[in-house]
Design a protein around this motif. Structure first.
Motif, PDB file in Angstrom:
ATOM      1  N   ASP A  65       0.870  -1.179   0.000  1.00 17.92           N
ATOM      2  CA  ASP A  65       0.000   0.000   0.000  1.00 17.92           C
ATOM      3  C   ASP A  65       0.901   1.222   0.000  1.00 17.92           C
ATOM      4  OD1 ASP A  65      -1.792   2.063   0.371  1.00 17.92           O
ATOM      5  OD2 ASP A  65      -2.778   1.162   2.113  1.00 17.92           O
ATOM      6  N   ARG A  67      -0.258   4.224  -1.316  1.00 11.73           N
ATOM      7  CA  ARG A  67      -1.153   5.335  -1.643  1.00 11.73           C
ATOM      8  C   ARG A  67      -0.596   6.632  -1.065  1.00 11.73           C
ATOM      9  NH1 ARG A  67      -6.661   3.076   0.593  1.00 11.73           N
ATOM     10  NH2 ARG A  67      -5.176   1.928   1.873  1.00 11.73           N
ATOM     11  N   ASP A  85      -0.617  -0.763  -4.650  1.00 14.21           N
ATOM     12  CA  ASP A  85      -1.563   0.355  -4.702  1.00 14.21           C
ATOM     13  C   ASP A  85      -0.767   1.650  -4.599  1.00 14.21           C
ATOM     14  OD1 ASP A  85      -3.602   2.188  -4.471  1.00 14.21           O
ATOM     15  OD2 ASP A  85      -4.727   1.020  -2.989  1.00 14.21           O
ATOM     16  N   ASP A 105      -2.111  -0.373  -9.268  1.00 16.64           N
ATOM     17  CA  ASP A 105      -3.099   0.709  -9.340  1.00 16.64           C
ATOM     18  C   ASP A 105      -2.376   2.035  -9.159  1.00 16.64           C
ATOM     19  OD1 ASP A 105      -5.229   2.453  -9.161  1.00 16.64           O
ATOM     20  OD2 ASP A 105      -6.375   1.194  -7.770  1.00 16.64           O
TER      21      ASP A 105
END
Length: 193
Positions: A65, A67, A85, A105
């Motif tokens: 993660d 982000r 991500d 992503d």
């Protein structure tokens, strides 16, 4: 602090955050410019972390993660970022050569002037991503989602875009080696170069 960072980077621990804190490090601020090459960061929670100028070459970041993370100027070559991500991450000026970003992503990420030479980006979500001036040489973008991405001035030389989604992407100044760039099966016929 350098010794503690080295211990974390060399660790086989699956819990990067826990190991960092045990050594008195803040995983969100203490790794900017750090040598994390080859580190095992699989599924690590690095949301909002400052990894600017960090050496992440060959790091295992699968499913991490990231982000909103700051990766500006980072060395991310040959890293495994499958399924990571990176929504809203700052990746400008990073060297992401030969990285595996399949299924990653990157929606809304800032990737301006980054070097993505020879990356695996199949199935990656790059919609709403700012890729101005990015180098996507020999990029495998089959099935990637580039809808509404901003690619002005990006270099897509020898890129494979078979089945990529490009509707409403901003491509007017994209430079392409047309003879070497595979454009078949796109969702929209967009001239490059």
């Amino acid at each position: 602090m350098a010794e503690a960072i080295e211990q974390v980077a060399d660790s086989t621990s699956d819990n990067f955050i826990k190991m960092s804190r045990m050594l008195g490090l803040d995983p969100l601020t203490d790794f900017a410019g750090a040598d994390l090459s080859g580190a095992n960061l699989i599924r690590a929670n690095l949301r909002g972390a400052d990894l600017g100028e960090a050496d992440l070459r060959g790091a295992k970041l699968r499913g991490a993660d990231l982000r909103g993370a700051d990766l500006r100027g980072a060395l991310v070559s040959e890293a495994d970022l499958r399924g990571a991500d990176l929504r809203g991450a700052l990746v400008s000026g990073a060297l992401v050569m030969e990285a595996d970003l399949r299924g990653a992503d990157l929606r809304g990420a800032l990737v301006s002037e980054a070097d993505f030479s020879w990356p695996l980006l199949s199935g990656a979500d790059l919609s709403w991503t700012l890729l101005r001036g990015a180098l996507l040489k020999v990029a495998l973008l089959s099935g990637a989602d580039l809808r509404e991405a901003l690619l002005r001035g990006a270099l897509l030389s020898e890129a494979l875009l078979r089945g990529a989604l490009l509707s409403e992407a901003d491509l007017p100044e994209v430079i392409s080696g047309k003879e070497d760039t595979e454009l078949s099966g796109l969702d929209q016929d967009i001239p490059l170069g």
